[in-house]
Scaffold this motif. Structure first.
Motif, mmCIF file in Angstrom:
data_model
loop_
_atom_site.group_PDB
_atom_site.id
_atom_site.type_symbol
_atom_site.label_atom_id
_atom_site.label_comp_id
_atom_site.label_asym_id
_atom_site.label_seq_id
_atom_site.Cartn_x
_atom_site.Cartn_y
_atom_site.Cartn_z
ATOM 1 N N LYS A 1 0.834 -1.207 0.000
ATOM 2 C CA LYS A 1 0.000 0.000 0.000
ATOM 3 C C LYS A 1 0.869 1.259 0.000
ATOM 4 N N ASP A 2 0.287 2.354 -0.507
ATOM 5 C CA ASP A 2 1.000 3.628 -0.468
ATOM 6 C C ASP A 2 0.755 4.307 0.874
ATOM 7 N N HIS A 3 1.239 5.527 1.026
ATOM 8 C CA HIS A 3 1.148 6.225 2.307
ATOM 9 C C HIS A 3 -0.283 6.561 2.698
ATOM 10 N N GLU A 4 -1.214 6.480 1.740
ATOM 11 C CA GLU A 4 -2.613 6.764 2.039
ATOM 12 C C GLU A 4 -3.431 5.485 2.203
ATOM 13 N N GLY A 5 -2.744 4.350 2.192
ATOM 14 C CA GLY A 5 -3.424 3.085 2.419
ATOM 15 C C GLY A 5 -4.026 2.453 1.188
ATOM 16 N N ARG A 6 -3.776 3.037 0.018
ATOM 17 C CA ARG A 6 -4.314 2.476 -1.219
ATOM 18 C C ARG A 6 -3.409 1.347 -1.709
#
Length: 214
Positions: free
Chosen positions: A104-109
């Motif tokens: 996941k990326d830093h935004e949780g995606r």
């Protein structure tokens, strides 16, 4: 009351009586003498043991021994002993890997679902050559030092075995250590010294035989 063959009626009656007493909460009285729990509190036992070790000087000896073992490990971590390369060999490695869980990326995606095959070279560039050598082999040590002096900004030197901190103090540069041989296993290195370079979306690995003039 009907019982199975060979089962005494009196035994069954006692069993049924015991069960009914338990279910009904009946006080059956005291069967035997009752004693208080004699076990000492675990924390008290540990504290007493530590105090005894401290008073005897054994605790200080244990601490010094632990410090010495830690220092020895830092000076010479656990590596692998690979043979010196017997011939020059060049081959290529695909660094792609299959991710075991969602990335996941830093935004949780989720950017890479579990099971996706990813090539790190799609996102990063290997800016330096990786030079693997055995710090216990004087011939490899001298060769590695010569290579570093020729290209000090282009080489990242990695020991697979040997006294890494001693060499760092002597050479006054940062060296790295491949603990337990994880990188040499990943790059399928069978003999050292070896140099790893990026070649597009793959890695080029060259094992050098120091007995053959380059």
């Amino acid at each position: 009351m009907k019982t199975s063959a060979g089962f005494p009626k009196i035994a069954l009656s006692v069993a049924l009586f015991a069960c009914s007493s338990i279910l009904l909460g009946e006080d059956l009285g005291v069967v035997g003498p009752v004693y208080p729990i004699a076990e000492q509190d675990m924390l008290v036992t540990i504290e007493q043991r530590l105090k005894a070790l401290e008073e005897s000087g054994e605790l200080a000896r244990i601490e010094e021994d632990a410090k010495a073992r830690y220092k020895a490990y830092v000076e010479r971590p656990e590596g692998v002993r690979l043979p010196r390369a017997q011939k020059n060999r060049t081959y290529y490695v695909d660094p792609s890997l299959t991710v075991p869980y969602d990335i996941k990326d830093h935004e949780g995606r989720v950017i890479h679902p579990a099971g996706t095959t990813v090539n790190p070279l799609d996102y990063i560039t290997l800016s330096k050559q990786l030079l693997f050598f055995d710090g216990d082999d004087p011939v490899q040590v001298e060769w590695a030092r010569s290579m570093i002096e020729k290209n000090p900004t282009k080489i990242k030197a990695i020991l697979v075995n040997g006294p890494v901190l001693a060499l760092m103090r002597e050479w006054k540069i940062r060296l790295y250590f491949d603990q337990r041989g994880q990188l040499v296993e990943r790059f399928r290195i069978e003999g050292v010294p070896a140099v790893v370079n990026q070649d597009g979306k793959r890695l080029e690995v060259v094992e050098y035989s120091l007995s053959i003039p380059e």
